[in-house]
Design an enzyme around this catalytic site. Structure first.
Site, PDB file in Angstrom:
ATOM      1  N   HIS A  22       0.772  -1.079   0.072  1.00  0.00           N
ATOM      2  CA  HIS A  22       0.104  -0.114  -0.119  1.00  0.00           C
ATOM      3  C   HIS A  22       0.678   1.161   0.012  1.00  0.00           C
ATOM      4  CE1 HIS A  22      -3.096  -2.610   2.018  1.00  0.00           C
ATOM      5  NE2 HIS A  22      -3.708  -2.436   1.026  1.00  0.00           N
ATOM      6  N   LYS A  46     -13.438  -7.058   2.290  1.00  0.00           N
ATOM      7  CA  LYS A  46     -13.849  -7.696   1.246  1.00  0.00           C
ATOM      8  C   LYS A  46     -14.685  -8.858   1.376  1.00  0.00           C
ATOM      9  CE  LYS A  46     -10.514  -5.229  -1.619  1.00  0.00           C
ATOM     10  NZ  LYS A  46      -9.468  -5.370  -2.354  1.00  0.00           N
ATOM     11  N   ARG A 101      -2.110  -5.862  -8.185  1.00  0.00           N
ATOM     12  CA  ARG A 101      -1.061  -6.921  -7.987  1.00  0.00           C
ATOM     13  C   ARG A 101      -0.909  -7.840  -9.087  1.00  0.00           C
ATOM     14  NH1 ARG A 101      -2.927  -8.460  -2.255  1.00  0.00           N
ATOM     15  NH2 ARG A 101      -4.839  -8.356  -3.581  1.00  0.00           N
ATOM     16  N   SER A 139      -3.418  -7.554   2.681  1.00  0.00           N
ATOM     17  CA  SER A 139      -3.511  -7.227   4.252  1.00  0.00           C
ATOM     18  C   SER A 139      -4.220  -8.464   4.773  1.00  0.00           C
ATOM     19  CB  SER A 139      -4.691  -6.148   4.288  1.00  0.00           C
ATOM     20  OG  SER A 139      -4.346  -4.981   3.968  1.00  0.00           O
TER      21      SER A 139
END
Length: 170
Positions: A22, A46, A101, A139
């Site tokens: 990040h 998410k 990514r 994360s």
């Protein structure tokens, strides 16, 4: 932004927790745009679960991490709730920057960008590829590794590593 040039963008995310990936995307975004706001989402993560760290903790960790990593003081960090496009308008941003990514990130983020464009055609979506050294860092991976007592010090800023050790132990 009167001539159409975008001078202020938002880098949104849950940042639960903020990783070196990040920070890399934020640093690279700041090189592209003179004003960057890191928008920390209050929403659930998410996977539909609550976040590991509170909104206030995540905002504080990002501010500390950006300072530790030597980012300019003019990179703002702000919490937000509700629609990202509404937040972007509220703060006067002309674009939304998302880090990518892998191809799976692109598919998800493209859908989000298309939806944002539908909701607010005046906002531009910009994708910044992660540096290869952070392509595998997320994360959720960091939380999983830390929760098992393993070292994540090469994946997160030092202040975040300390918080994760305090949360999960060694």
């Amino acid at each position: 932004m009167s001539d159409g040039t975008i001078t202020h963008v938002v880098v949104p995310g849950t940042f639960d927790p903020v990783t070196l990936g990040h920070v890399d995307v934020i640093r690279r975004t700041r090189r592209l745009f003179p004003r960057v706001t890191v928008a920390v989402a209050a929403s659930v993560n998410k996977r539909g679960q609550g976040t590991t760290f509170t909104l206030d903790e995540r905002v504080e960790m990002i501010r500390e991490a950006l300072a530790l990593e030597g980012l300019p003081d003019d990179v703002e960090v702000a919490p937000f709730t509700g629609l990202l496009v509404a937040f972007a308008h509220e703060i006067g941003a002309g674009g939304i920057v998302k880090g990518l990514r892998a191809m799976t990130d692109f598919e998800y983020e493209l859908q989000q960008a298309d939806l944002n464009s539908h909701l607010s055609p005046d906002l531009e979506s910009v994708f910044v590829m992660s540096s290869p050294q952070y392509g595998y860092v997320s994360s959720s991976i960091v939380r999983e590794i830390a929760s098992m007592g393993s070292d994540v010090s090469t994946l997160v800023p030092a202040n975040v590593n300390e918080r994760l050790r305090a949360r999960y132990g060694r």
